[in-house]
Write a protein that holds these residues in place. Structure first.
Motif, short mmCIF file in Angstrom:
data_model
loop_
_atom_site.label_atom_id
_atom_site.label_comp_id
_atom_site.label_asym_id
_atom_site.label_seq_id
_atom_site.Cartn_x
_atom_site.Cartn_y
_atom_site.Cartn_z
N LYS A 192 -103.80 62.15 46.49
CA LYS A 192 -102.92 61.18 45.87
C LYS A 192 -103.48 60.35 44.94
O LYS A 192 -103.18 59.99 44.12
CB LYS A 192 -102.59 60.41 47.59
N HIS A 193 -104.87 60.29 45.16
CA HIS A 193 -105.78 59.31 44.14
C HIS A 193 -105.75 60.07 42.87
O HIS A 193 -105.77 59.28 41.91
CB HIS A 193 -107.30 59.65 44.83
N GLN A 194 -105.99 61.34 42.82
CA GLN A 194 -105.89 62.10 41.56
C GLN A 194 -104.51 62.09 41.07
O GLN A 194 -104.18 62.00 39.52
CB GLN A 194 -106.25 63.46 41.81
N GLU A 195 -103.41 62.14 41.83
CA GLU A 195 -102.01 61.93 41.27
C GLU A 195 -101.95 60.58 40.50
O GLU A 195 -101.22 60.20 39.44
CB GLU A 195 -101.15 62.24 42.13
N ASP A 196 -102.23 59.44 41.21
CA ASP A 196 -102.30 58.04 41.02
C ASP A 196 -103.01 57.80 39.57
O ASP A 196 -102.21 57.23 38.69
CB ASP A 196 -102.65 57.24 41.89
N LYS A 197 -104.09 58.47 39.43
CA LYS A 197 -105.05 58.13 38.03
C LYS A 197 -104.27 58.88 37.04
O LYS A 197 -104.49 58.30 36.02
CB LYS A 197 -106.22 58.88 38.56
N LYS A 198 -103.55 59.92 37.14
CA LYS A 198 -103.00 60.55 36.20
C LYS A 198 -101.83 59.78 35.47
O LYS A 198 -101.54 59.92 34.22
CB LYS A 198 -102.34 61.88 36.61
N HIS A 199 -101.10 58.90 36.31
CA HIS A 199 -100.00 58.31 35.72
C HIS A 199 -100.37 56.84 35.49
O HIS A 199 -99.61 55.81 34.86
CB HIS A 199 -99.02 58.00 36.85
N ILE A 200 -101.72 56.35 35.54
CA ILE A 200 -102.15 55.10 34.91
C ILE A 200 -102.82 55.15 33.75
O ILE A 200 -103.56 55.73 33.29
CB ILE A 200 -103.25 54.49 35.89
N HIS A 201 -101.74 54.44 32.63
CA HIS A 201 -102.52 54.11 31.44
C HIS A 201 -102.66 52.67 31.05
O HIS A 201 -101.63 51.98 31.10
CB HIS A 201 -101.44 54.87 30.48
N LEU A 202 -103.78 52.48 30.59
CA LEU A 202 -103.80 50.94 30.45
C LEU A 202 -103.87 50.66 28.81
O LEU A 202 -104.14 49.54 28.39
CB LEU A 202 -105.23 50.41 31.11
#
Length: 269
Positions: free
Chosen positions: A259-269
């Motif tokens: 889940k951590h890796q999935e979340d990181k993929k969808h975060i764009h700052l």
């Protein structure tokens, strides 16, 4: 030093309450903002001289150290609103593990840190995980360590271990509570013990266990050794646990890592 908190949901309100009640931060040093203003105003009514801001920008402008306590996918929205408004000597603090400190450093011109708290900080106990950016000054490192020493044991953690560390420190109370709920249920199913009675015994046992560990009277290994009598009941119970636990905790850590890796993929700052 002035402090700010954007977002007073579960973790933001816990941070606000713990920092003020522990004496880590004076109420007149703190500005808070929440999209639903009544939630922030309820904290002000409870804690005193806190400033409740009308906007995110007002909170940021009133803060030297600014915590963003929202879900990871809301970070970009907040950072977009504050673009061009940062001072280089401010410190932005994230409380979420999927957003890396170096990722934040690329998004803002100020100093950056991450502090992952735990619900146990409500009791001024437990651990706060800290990661600092390359530009984080000694002054801000010291200020954050000092403040969170009032509510927890601050531990610096490397980026590569942040998810597993968060599982232990931040998610851990929920995971352990689930296991204990199953324990209580099993006491009823196997031995007929009323749920309320088993719950009271379990809660008090956990309180005592916490005291043994917090006072360094015994380690976990020493505790098992002391309680286990050769050929006794405890040994039989431990053997049953060993026989049936299987890959339970490996699967838990695998799920949170995924889940951590999935979340990181969808975060764009």
């Amino acid at each position: 030093m002035r402090w700010g908190i954007i977002g007073t949901g579960n973790m933001g309100s816990m941070l606000t309450t713990s920092l003020i009640k522990s004496g880590a931060v004076r109420s007149d040093q703190l500005t808070i903002y929440n999209r639903t203003k009544t939630k922030a105003e309820a904290l002000k009514e409870e804690l005193g001289l806190i400033t409740v801001a009308d906007t995110i920008l007002e909170t940021q402008q009133n803060s030297d150290i600014l915590f963003i306590c929202v879900k990871p996918h809301h970070y970009k929205e907040i950072l977009d609103q504050l673009k061009g408004k940062w001072k280089k000597d401010q410190c932005l603090v994230s409380i979420t593990s999927p957003i890396a400190v170096d990722q934040l450093e690329k998004a803002v011109p100020c100093e950056v840190a991450r502090v992952v708290p735990s619900i146990t900080n409500h009791a001024l106990a437990g651990v706060s995980l800290m990661t600092f950016g390359e530009k984080t000054s000694e002054a801000y490192r010291t200020a954050l360590h000092k403040a969170f020493s009032h509510v927890s044991t601050p531990v610096e953690i490397e980026e590569e271990y942040i998810r597993a560390a968060s599982d232990i420190v931040s998610c851990g109370p929920a995971f352990i509570s689930f296991l204990l709920s199953e324990w209580i249920k099993a006491a009823g199913e196997v031995a007929g013990m009323p749920k309320e009675k088993a719950a009271v015994l379990t809660e008090n046992m956990m309180t005592g266990l916490g005291e043994l560990l917090s006072r360094r009277i015994m380690t976990l290994e020493e505790l098992m050794e002391k309680v286990t009598v050769k050929g006794g009941v405890t040994g039989e119970g431990l053997q049953a646990l060993e026989d049936h636990i299987g890959p339970l905790f490996q699967k838990m850590f695998e799920a949170t890592q995924r889940k951590h890796q999935e979340d990181k993929k969808h975060i764009h700052l």
